[in-house]
Design a protein around this motif. Sequence first.
Motif, mmCIF file in Angstrom:
data_model
loop_
_atom_site.group_PDB
_atom_site.id
_atom_site.type_symbol
_atom_site.label_atom_id
_atom_site.label_comp_id
_atom_site.label_asym_id
_atom_site.label_seq_id
_atom_site.Cartn_x
_atom_site.Cartn_y
_atom_site.Cartn_z
ATOM 1 N N ALA A 1 -59.143 27.155 35.766
ATOM 2 C CA ALA A 1 -59.031 28.579 35.387
ATOM 3 C C ALA A 1 -60.377 29.099 34.890
ATOM 4 O O ALA A 1 -60.781 30.223 35.213
ATOM 5 C CB ALA A 1 -57.959 28.761 34.304
ATOM 6 N N CYS A 2 -61.078 28.277 34.120
ATOM 7 C CA CYS A 2 -62.405 28.693 33.622
ATOM 8 C C CYS A 2 -63.390 28.808 34.786
ATOM 9 O O CYS A 2 -64.177 29.771 34.838
ATOM 10 C CB CYS A 2 -62.914 27.717 32.569
ATOM 11 N N ALA A 3 -63.329 27.854 35.713
ATOM 12 C CA ALA A 3 -64.229 27.900 36.867
ATOM 13 C C ALA A 3 -64.001 29.200 37.642
ATOM 14 O O ALA A 3 -64.952 29.885 38.025
ATOM 15 C CB ALA A 3 -64.006 26.682 37.769
ATOM 16 N N ALA A 4 -62.725 29.554 37.848
ATOM 17 C CA ALA A 4 -62.398 30.776 38.600
ATOM 18 C C ALA A 4 -62.915 32.019 37.872
ATOM 19 O O ALA A 4 -63.267 33.012 38.509
ATOM 20 C CB ALA A 4 -60.886 30.868 38.809
ATOM 21 N N ALA A 5 -62.976 31.954 36.542
ATOM 22 C CA ALA A 5 -63.441 33.103 35.750
ATOM 23 C C ALA A 5 -64.951 33.053 35.507
ATOM 24 O O ALA A 5 -65.490 33.911 34.807
ATOM 25 C CB ALA A 5 -62.694 33.130 34.416
ATOM 26 N N GLY A 6 -65.618 32.026 36.042
ATOM 27 C CA GLY A 6 -67.065 31.902 35.836
ATOM 28 C C GLY A 6 -67.431 31.491 34.419
ATOM 29 O O GLY A 6 -68.547 31.744 33.954
ATOM 30 N N VAL A 7 -66.497 30.842 33.738
ATOM 31 C CA VAL A 7 -66.713 30.427 32.333
ATOM 32 C C VAL A 7 -66.951 28.914 32.288
ATOM 33 O O VAL A 7 -66.140 28.148 32.802
ATOM 34 C CB VAL A 7 -65.467 30.801 31.491
ATOM 35 N N PRO A 8 -68.056 28.464 31.680
ATOM 36 C CA PRO A 8 -68.310 27.025 31.619
ATOM 37 C C PRO A 8 -67.422 26.333 30.584
ATOM 38 O O PRO A 8 -67.019 26.951 29.602
ATOM 39 C CB PRO A 8 -69.781 26.938 31.187
ATOM 40 N N VAL A 9 -67.131 25.070 30.827
ATOM 41 C CA VAL A 9 -66.422 24.257 29.837
ATOM 42 C C VAL A 9 -67.298 23.052 29.488
ATOM 43 O O VAL A 9 -68.250 22.735 30.199
ATOM 44 C CB VAL A 9 -65.047 23.759 30.350
ATOM 45 N N TRP A 10 -66.970 22.421 28.388
ATOM 46 C CA TRP A 10 -67.601 21.147 28.027
ATOM 47 C C TRP A 10 -66.551 20.282 27.373
ATOM 48 O O TRP A 10 -65.504 20.760 26.943
ATOM 49 C CB TRP A 10 -68.826 21.355 27.126
ATOM 50 N N HIS A 11 -66.822 18.981 27.327
ATOM 51 C CA HIS A 11 -65.837 18.030 26.839
ATOM 52 C C HIS A 11 -66.035 17.752 25.367
ATOM 53 O O HIS A 11 -67.094 17.298 24.954
ATOM 54 C CB HIS A 11 -65.921 16.716 27.630
ATOM 55 N N GLY A 12 -65.015 18.015 24.583
ATOM 56 C CA GLY A 12 -65.078 17.743 23.151
ATOM 57 C C GLY A 12 -64.818 16.284 22.852
ATOM 58 O O GLY A 12 -64.509 15.489 23.745
ATOM 59 N N GLY A 13 -64.945 15.932 21.593
ATOM 60 C CA GLY A 13 -64.685 14.559 21.162
ATOM 61 C C GLY A 13 -63.834 14.570 19.915
ATOM 62 O O GLY A 13 -63.778 15.565 19.195
ATOM 63 N N GLY B 1 -61.181 38.394 25.999
ATOM 64 C CA GLY B 1 -62.573 38.332 25.560
ATOM 65 C C GLY B 1 -62.734 37.598 24.234
ATOM 66 O O GLY B 1 -63.665 37.862 23.478
ATOM 67 N N ALA B 2 -61.831 36.643 23.959
ATOM 68 C CA ALA B 2 -61.875 35.921 22.682
ATOM 69 C C ALA B 2 -62.956 34.847 22.655
ATOM 70 O O ALA B 2 -63.281 34.336 21.586
ATOM 71 C CB ALA B 2 -60.512 35.290 22.399
ATOM 72 N N CYS B 3 -63.465 34.475 23.829
ATOM 73 C CA CYS B 3 -64.499 33.435 23.887
ATOM 74 C C CYS B 3 -65.222 33.546 25.222
ATOM 75 O O CYS B 3 -64.721 34.191 26.146
ATOM 76 C CB CYS B 3 -63.880 32.038 23.753
ATOM 77 N N ARG B 4 -66.383 32.908 25.296
ATOM 78 C CA ARG B 4 -67.139 32.868 26.557
ATOM 79 C C ARG B 4 -67.320 31.444 27.057
ATOM 80 O O ARG B 4 -67.945 31.218 28.093
ATOM 81 C CB ARG B 4 -68.515 33.519 26.360
ATOM 82 N N ILE B 5 -66.815 30.485 26.284
ATOM 83 C CA ILE B 5 -66.935 29.060 26.607
ATOM 84 C C ILE B 5 -65.678 28.388 26.069
ATOM 85 O O ILE B 5 -65.135 28.817 25.039
ATOM 86 C CB ILE B 5 -68.188 28.450 25.920
ATOM 87 N N ILE B 6 -65.212 27.333 26.761
ATOM 88 C CA ILE B 6 -64.056 26.590 26.243
ATOM 89 C C ILE B 6 -64.385 25.099 26.150
ATOM 90 O O ILE B 6 -65.004 24.515 27.043
ATOM 91 C CB ILE B 6 -62.783 26.863 27.091
ATOM 92 N N ASN B 7 -63.958 24.519 25.021
ATOM 93 C CA ASN B 7 -64.061 23.090 24.774
ATOM 94 C C ASN B 7 -62.758 22.455 25.264
ATOM 95 O O ASN B 7 -61.674 22.864 24.844
ATOM 96 C CB ASN B 7 -64.266 22.902 23.258
ATOM 97 N N ILE B 8 -62.869 21.491 26.166
ATOM 98 C CA ILE B 8 -61.677 20.789 26.667
ATOM 99 C C ILE B 8 -61.574 19.430 25.996
ATOM 100 O O ILE B 8 -62.528 18.645 25.997
ATOM 101 C CB ILE B 8 -61.734 20.628 28.209
ATOM 102 N N ALA C 1 -53.205 25.870 29.305
ATOM 103 C CA ALA C 1 -53.928 26.664 30.301
ATOM 104 C C ALA C 1 -53.571 28.138 30.154
ATOM 105 O O ALA C 1 -54.410 29.014 30.330
ATOM 106 C CB ALA C 1 -53.600 26.157 31.704
ATOM 107 N N ARG C 2 -52.326 28.410 29.809
ATOM 108 C CA ARG C 2 -51.922 29.816 29.644
ATOM 109 C C ARG C 2 -52.715 30.471 28.516
ATOM 110 O O ARG C 2 -53.219 31.586 28.657
ATOM 111 C CB ARG C 2 -50.425 29.912 29.361
ATOM 112 N N LEU C 3 -52.851 29.774 27.395
ATOM 113 C CA LEU C 3 -53.630 30.341 26.280
ATOM 114 C C LEU C 3 -55.098 30.477 26.657
ATOM 115 O O LEU C 3 -55.771 31.414 26.224
ATOM 116 C CB LEU C 3 -53.469 29.486 25.017
ATOM 117 N N ALA C 4 -55.606 29.541 27.462
ATOM 118 C CA ALA C 4 -57.006 29.639 27.901
ATOM 119 C C ALA C 4 -57.204 30.913 28.713
ATOM 120 O O ALA C 4 -58.157 31.672 28.496
ATOM 121 C CB ALA C 4 -57.385 28.410 28.728
ATOM 122 N N ILE C 5 -56.279 31.177 29.634
ATOM 123 C CA ILE C 5 -56.392 32.367 30.485
ATOM 124 C C ILE C 5 -56.275 33.633 29.635
ATOM 125 O O ILE C 5 -57.048 34.582 29.790
ATOM 126 C CB ILE C 5 -55.319 32.312 31.597
#
Length: 380
Positions: free
Chosen positions: A289-301, A265-272, A255-259
């Motif tokens: 953390a992404c929700a608080a920043a208004g950044v969408p996430v999606w689930h990887g496989g 500004g390294a990304c606008r979307i994160i794969n969880i 989570a720290r690296l995500a924040i």
Amino acid sequence: MLLFAVRLIASVRIERLELRLLRLPLVRHFETSFGRSYDRLFLLVKLEGGGHVGWGECVAEHNPYYSSETTETTWHVISEFIAPLVLGVDFPHPREIFAALARVRGHFMAKGAVEMAAWDLFARQQQQPLWQALGGNGLPVASGVSIGIQDSLDELVERVAIEREAGYQRIKIKIKPGWDVDAVERLRSRFGAIPLMVDANAAYTLADAAHLARLDAFELMMIEQPLDYDDIADHATLQRQLATPVCLDESITSARLAIQALELGACRIINIKPGRLGGFAESIRVHDACAAAGVPVWHGGMLESGIGRAANLHLSTLPNFRLPGDIAASRRYFDPDLIDPAIDVLPDGTVPVPADGPGLGVHIVESRVDQATLRRVEIG
Ligand code: OSB
Ligand code: MG
């Protein structure tokens, strides 16, 4: 007083841990910028406690190409270092387990497999579906597919047509130098403005920035992990040169690296991927953390069997999973799967969350698990 009693009951205690190494053949080979796989080797963790069981699938692969962890390193670290830290301990809630493993540095896939099994055990003890324990809504999950590198562009078009027919809500193709702009151009000219994205699995460097910017013309949903697995700073530089949103996968292991990635500004979307993040608790922190920043996430496989795939579905019902995930039908990968019924996609491109009982809500066919097992150990 009553609340206190409920809290006491709602703890999780792991009395026994069983580890298995399995091999399942893939229905079709899968090729990324790392190379081609024909089968999937992976670990399963089975926990016992309080008369219940919990299952977890470890996403580490046979080789250390996607991540430095492998089936053998996860076997070693779980059996030698993680099992002794969890066996016989009363955890008030499975979300406490990740912190209890802090002494072990890294090895997130090993930690995640055990932690996720403990959430399943906890949910089964509580007689509730896993999604409820995780804070999700249990509704069907929007699904996309990940299509590997093919032998020809004609073959790629054919595969995309098949998956579109099955209903999937977005197409992701794997790219690498020599298999990128032409492939995207071909798909746009054949299929028009479909939801389309690419995943490079770290196959490029900043020297390729101008080449990658050619992808901007095709209005992709995102480009996933174009640069090195541990390089957040260069992704920030690249994102400034691209209109296409960058999505990080390999680079986000906490989570720290995500924040930090979002702040830079390294990304606008994160794969969880909970395996990559050490389990569900850290995944929820990234999600929040992404929700608080208004950044969408999606689930990887990670080419999971039905067991890991079910876990991914439950987590995907948290509210900030706003883009289709890589959680396709089992039969794209394994036939038969380890669970019955297998996970399937509906014609509208959603996948229902398994609801056959509490926890993961799947029926695990233990005879198939036994048949695929290469090695097994019981601890505790
Ligand atoms: O980068 O998302 C990835 C599979 C193995 C390792 C890494 C990745 C993938 C996929 C497949 O893209 C996703 C799936 O399970 O369908
Ligand atoms: Mg990826």
